[in-house]
Design an enzyme around this catalytic site. Structure first.
Site, mmCIF file in Angstrom:
data_model
loop_
_atom_site.group_PDB
_atom_site.id
_atom_site.type_symbol
_atom_site.label_atom_id
_atom_site.label_comp_id
_atom_site.label_asym_id
_atom_site.label_seq_id
_atom_site.Cartn_x
_atom_site.Cartn_y
_atom_site.Cartn_z
ATOM 1 N N LYS A 72 0.808 -1.225 0.000
ATOM 2 C CA LYS A 72 0.000 0.000 0.000
ATOM 3 C C LYS A 72 0.843 1.279 0.000
ATOM 4 O O LYS A 72 0.502 2.248 -0.665
ATOM 5 C CB LYS A 72 -0.930 0.020 1.219
ATOM 6 C CG LYS A 72 -2.072 -0.982 1.151
ATOM 7 C CD LYS A 72 -2.968 -0.797 2.370
ATOM 8 C CE LYS A 72 -4.107 -1.776 2.422
ATOM 9 N NZ LYS A 72 -5.053 -1.497 3.500
ATOM 10 N N ASP A 108 -10.266 3.128 2.571
ATOM 11 C CA ASP A 108 -10.428 2.587 3.936
ATOM 12 C C ASP A 108 -11.178 3.554 4.859
ATOM 13 O O ASP A 108 -11.991 3.121 5.680
ATOM 14 C CB ASP A 108 -9.059 2.253 4.551
ATOM 15 C CG ASP A 108 -8.539 0.899 4.085
ATOM 16 O OD1 ASP A 108 -9.346 0.081 3.618
ATOM 17 O OD2 ASP A 108 -7.320 0.669 4.196
ATOM 18 N N GLY A 134 -3.696 1.200 18.580
ATOM 19 C CA GLY A 134 -2.838 0.785 17.477
ATOM 20 C C GLY A 134 -2.477 1.975 16.613
ATOM 21 O O GLY A 134 -3.243 2.956 16.519
ATOM 22 N N ALA A 135 -1.295 1.908 15.998
ATOM 23 C CA ALA A 135 -0.817 3.015 15.153
ATOM 24 C C ALA A 135 -0.149 2.461 13.903
ATOM 25 O O ALA A 135 0.859 2.973 13.439
ATOM 26 C CB ALA A 135 0.146 3.897 15.949
ATOM 27 N N GLY A 137 -0.648 0.762 9.771
ATOM 28 C CA GLY A 137 -1.109 1.327 8.512
ATOM 29 C C GLY A 137 -2.598 1.637 8.525
ATOM 30 O O GLY A 137 -3.026 2.693 8.053
ATOM 31 N N ASN A 158 -0.544 3.295 21.456
ATOM 32 C CA ASN A 158 0.169 2.213 20.768
ATOM 33 C C ASN A 158 1.287 1.675 21.637
ATOM 34 O O ASN A 158 1.847 2.383 22.472
ATOM 35 C CB ASN A 158 0.762 2.736 19.446
ATOM 36 C CG ASN A 158 1.147 1.612 18.507
ATOM 37 O OD1 ASN A 158 0.389 0.656 18.354
ATOM 38 N ND2 ASN A 158 2.323 1.709 17.884
ATOM 39 N N ARG A 159 1.587 0.377 21.421
ATOM 40 C CA ARG A 159 2.708 -0.249 22.122
ATOM 41 C C ARG A 159 3.985 0.543 21.877
ATOM 42 O O ARG A 159 4.698 0.901 22.819
ATOM 43 C CB ARG A 159 2.853 -1.703 21.628
ATOM 44 C CG ARG A 159 4.046 -2.430 22.175
ATOM 45 C CD ARG A 159 4.096 -3.841 21.642
ATOM 46 N NE ARG A 159 4.227 -3.905 20.179
ATOM 47 C CZ ARG A 159 4.282 -5.023 19.484
ATOM 48 N NH1 ARG A 159 4.199 -6.192 20.107
ATOM 49 N NH2 ARG A 159 4.402 -4.988 18.174
#
Ligand code: NAP
Length: 288
Positions: A72, A108, A134-135, A137, A158-159
């Site tokens: 992508k 998306d 989450g961070a 795509g 995010n982790r």
């Protein structure tokens, strides 16, 4: 590359691997339903072969197609033109060929929004803070969607905090670590998980009990359909929306552009994909 020759428009979905993509099932269903003569074919393209594949597309082998992991971001650099949203998100997932040129877009964000609009009408009527877990795509499209619908602040947890920080700066959001979830949950109107379900042990779902009544919990991961965070939120009485509809809705603009017919996201199509998911285990894929 596939050697199939089908009369009518040819569209592709490229990825590496690609065998388990559900996009051919979705587009194949629509081609049958609307009795269109065309094809939508999965093609496994290794990253090093992407420029050559795009040259074949420019030469007329295909009329367009979808792009999935891991292409992508590279596709954004390789298309002839990308629309503003694809550029903002930093990724192309849909390509349309016009006069030998590749036009890239990203569907998306709108797929994410259309899913919520369809399954939780009015979900965005009460504005306020939104939390994105989450961070990666896919989180980018979610952040753009939430900001576009007026949620503020959008908190990206995010982790790897530096990745959350990068996205926060890019989109005008705020960043933190996953361990900040419990402190922030009480104000959130919506929580969106984008962390693959296989990583559920790391999700801060323990803070969910702090969510206000009526806060919506949604996931863009759709394998399994009811992810651990959705199950937990549902048991607590929160409205939940699974991620399958995002996959179905993001496919609409591409199909419309290639085959000239706007397809409907119906319960029949949803059931078809759910039945496919019930078949022997397939790894989760970031479709299309
Ligand atoms: P990605 O770029 O690989 O990002 C994965 C994210 O998950 C990262 O933020 C990563 O954190 C986090 N993560 C992974 N393992 C973790 C763990 N053990 N503990 C905590 N965090 C962890 O993937 P993506 O492209 O964003 O896709 C994410 C999911 O969305 C996939 O399941 C994909 O299938 C799904 N998806 C669905 C749709 C749809 O149409 N419904 C569309 C796109 C994607 P770090 O940054 O710390 O590594």
């Amino acid at each position: 590359m596939s050697e199939t020759t089908t009369p009518g428009t040819r569209a592709f979905v490229i990825g590496h691997p690609i065998a388990h993509s559900r996009s051919p099932l979705i587009h194949g269903h629509w081609l049958d339903r609307y009795a269109l003569s065309g094809s939508y074919e999965p093609v496994d393209v290794a990253p090093a072969d992407l420029p050559g594949f795009f040259d074949a597309v420019r030469a007329g082998a295909w009329q367009g197609g979808n792009v999935t992991i891991p292409h992508k971001e590279q596709a954004l650099a390789l298309v002839d033109k990308a629309d503003a949203l694809a550029t903002e998100i930093g990724a192309v997932n849909t390509i349309v060929v016009r006069n030998g040129q590749l036009y890239g877009s990203n569907t998306d964000r709108d797929g994410f929004l259309a899913n919520l609009d369809q399954r939780a009408p009015g979900w965005d009527s009460a504005k306020g803070p939104a939390i994105v877990l989450g961070a990666g795509g896919a989180a980018r499209a979610v952040i753009a969607a939430l900001i576009g619908r007026g949620f503020a602040p959008v908190l990206v947890l995010n982790r790897t905090q530096s990745k959350a920080q990068n996205l926060a700066e890019r989109f005008g959001a705020e960043a933190g670590g996953l361990d900040g979830f419990a402190d922030l949950a009480g104000d959130a109107r919506i929580v969106v998980n984008t962390i693959p379900a296989a990583a559920d042990g790391a999700l801060p779902v323990a803070g969910l009990e702090r969510l206000r009544a009526g806060a919506l919990v949604t996931d863009i991961v759709y394998v399994p359909l009811m992810t651990p965070i959705l199950k937990q939120a549902d048991a607590m009485g929160h409205p939940t929306v699974d991620g399958l509809g995002m996959l179905l809705h993001q496919a609409v603009p591409g199909f419309t552009a290639w085959f000239g017919r706007t397809p409907e996201v119906t319960g029949e199509l949803r059931d078809l994909v759910i039945a496919d998911m019930a078949k022997p285990a397939t790894p989760d894929r970031a479709d299309p």
